[in-house]
Write an enzyme that holds these catalytic residues in place. Structure first.
Site, PDB file in Angstrom:
ATOM      1  N   ASP A 122      47.768  12.954  -3.747  1.00  0.00           N
ATOM      2  CA  ASP A 122      46.674  12.373  -4.522  1.00  0.00           C
ATOM      3  C   ASP A 122      46.588  10.909  -4.173  1.00  0.00           C
ATOM      4  O   ASP A 122      47.596  10.245  -3.931  1.00  0.00           O
ATOM      5  CB  ASP A 122      46.827  12.619  -6.023  1.00  0.00           C
ATOM      6  CG  ASP A 122      48.085  12.032  -6.611  1.00  0.00           C
ATOM      7  OD1 ASP A 122      48.043  10.875  -7.066  1.00  0.00           O
ATOM      8  OD2 ASP A 122      49.116  12.733  -6.650  1.00  0.00           O
ATOM      9  N   GLU A 209      47.204  10.513 -20.014  1.00  0.00           N
ATOM     10  CA  GLU A 209      48.534   9.949 -20.184  1.00  0.00           C
ATOM     11  C   GLU A 209      48.414   8.693 -21.034  1.00  0.00           C
ATOM     12  O   GLU A 209      47.326   8.159 -21.227  1.00  0.00           O
ATOM     13  CB  GLU A 209      49.165   9.637 -18.822  1.00  0.00           C
ATOM     14  CG  GLU A 209      48.289   8.819 -17.885  1.00  0.00           C
ATOM     15  CD  GLU A 209      48.863   8.738 -16.481  1.00  0.00           C
ATOM     16  OE1 GLU A 209      49.983   8.219 -16.331  1.00  0.00           O
ATOM     17  OE2 GLU A 209      48.178   9.180 -15.539  1.00  0.00           O
TER      18      GLU A 209
END
Length: 324
Positions: A122, A209
């Site tokens: 990523d 998150e």
């Protein structure tokens, strides 16, 4: 993803009819290639696997994601040549052996990511100019590319990476870093405005998150609010892109909010010192982010490393079922 955080298959993913034929390829055994998998959604009964003796594996029952690591090959035999190859009438994705390194290697508690066949990355603007063909040859079989954050930030490198990954033949998807000081509706609309709806792309990702280091938003809403906002955001994306978003998360946020939730969604879990089973024992998963300090040809500096929870063959089925 720590603010790094997600290729189109070179062609549109096509469904396979019962009469479709997959032929075993006569590839030269190579230590660099794990296998080749078709870009279609062939059923298991249509799959032929080329082995050393030329005898195909018996097809296994179809499985839906997430896959169990109990089905993974042992580390000793995971990448043993000769290459396994599958081909559907049309084109295929070649799965290269992962040749990533790590600037801060660890000994994983539980199983290592090394035996997995399908590795990926990523990326965001912080990786700079990426040589995507070289990155693919080093084992990037999928990529999640950062697209947006909140309701007004777009990653500067998103479209460059989005197009270049596709041109290199890497299946890729886009991810959104969720901002707890903006509404789910505004963030979903911002993501849709900036991320193309392209056939064959991997599902969009919502990165949830806690962000204690944010200069603008350190809000930590309660669990009820978190779940409500996530549902609104994901429902809007699902209606637009036609597929359920993937959920990326980290251990502390998961424990605070996500245990027992969203079983219908694929999860992408961060765990950099232990196998996900050690950190998320109650959660099935599709992707594991196992390093934030990886290194690879094609990229200067560090890059996040990931694996898909299955074999090359099950990756084919997953993409065929879940891609846009």
């Amino acid at each position: 993803m720590r603010l790094l955080l997600p290729a189109i298959l070179a062609m549109t993913v096509a469904g396979c009819s019962g009469s479709s034929k997959l032929d075993a390829l006569n590839l030269t055994p190579s230590s660099e290639i794990v296998g080749s998998i078709s870009n279609g959604s062939a059923s298991d009964s249509e799959v032929v696997t080329a082995l050393a003796g030329g005898t195909p594996d018996a097809p296994s029952p179809a499985r839906s994601v997430p896959f169990s690591t109990d089905s993974m090959p042992s580390e000793e035999h995971a990448f043993a040549p000769p290459a396994r190859a599958l081909r559907e009438k049309g084109s295929r994705q070649t799965i290269y052996r992962a040749r990533f390194s790590d600037a801060k290697p660890v000994t994983f508690k539980g199983a290592s990511p090394k035996p997995f066949e399908v590795h990926g990355v990523d990326v965001s603007k912080y990786q700079g100019e990426i040589d995507w063909p070289d990155l693919r040859r080093h084992g990037a079989s999928f990529a999640f590319i950062k697209a947006t954050e909140g309701d007004d930030h777009k990653d500067d490198a998103f479209m460059r990476n989005w197009r270049a990954a596709a041109e290199a033949g890497i299946p890729r998807g886009a991810y959104h870093f969720y901002y707890w000081c903006s509404t789910a509706k505004d963030q979903a609309e911002w993501f849709i405005r900036n991320v193309p709806k392209e056939a064959g792309a991997l599902p969009p990702v919502i990165d949830v998150e806690w962000n204690a280091h944010s200069r603008n938003c350190r809000t930590r809403p309660g669990r009820t609010k978190v779940l409500s906002e996530m549902r609104i955001f994901m429902d809007i994306l699902e209606r637009h892109y036609g597929v359920r978003p993937i959920i990326y998360t980290a251990p502390d946020f998961y424990q605070d909010n996500l245990r027992g939730q969203f079983s219908e969604h694929s999860f992408w879990l961060r765990s950099v010192v232990a196998h996900p089973k050690q950190v998320y024992p109650d959660r099935d998963w599709a992707f594991w982010q196992y390093s934030g300090t990886g290194t690879s040809g094609g990229v200067e500096g560090k890059i996040d490393l990931n694996v898909f929870n299955g074999t090359a063959e099950s990756w084919q089925r997953w993409v065929g079922k879940r891609a846009i």
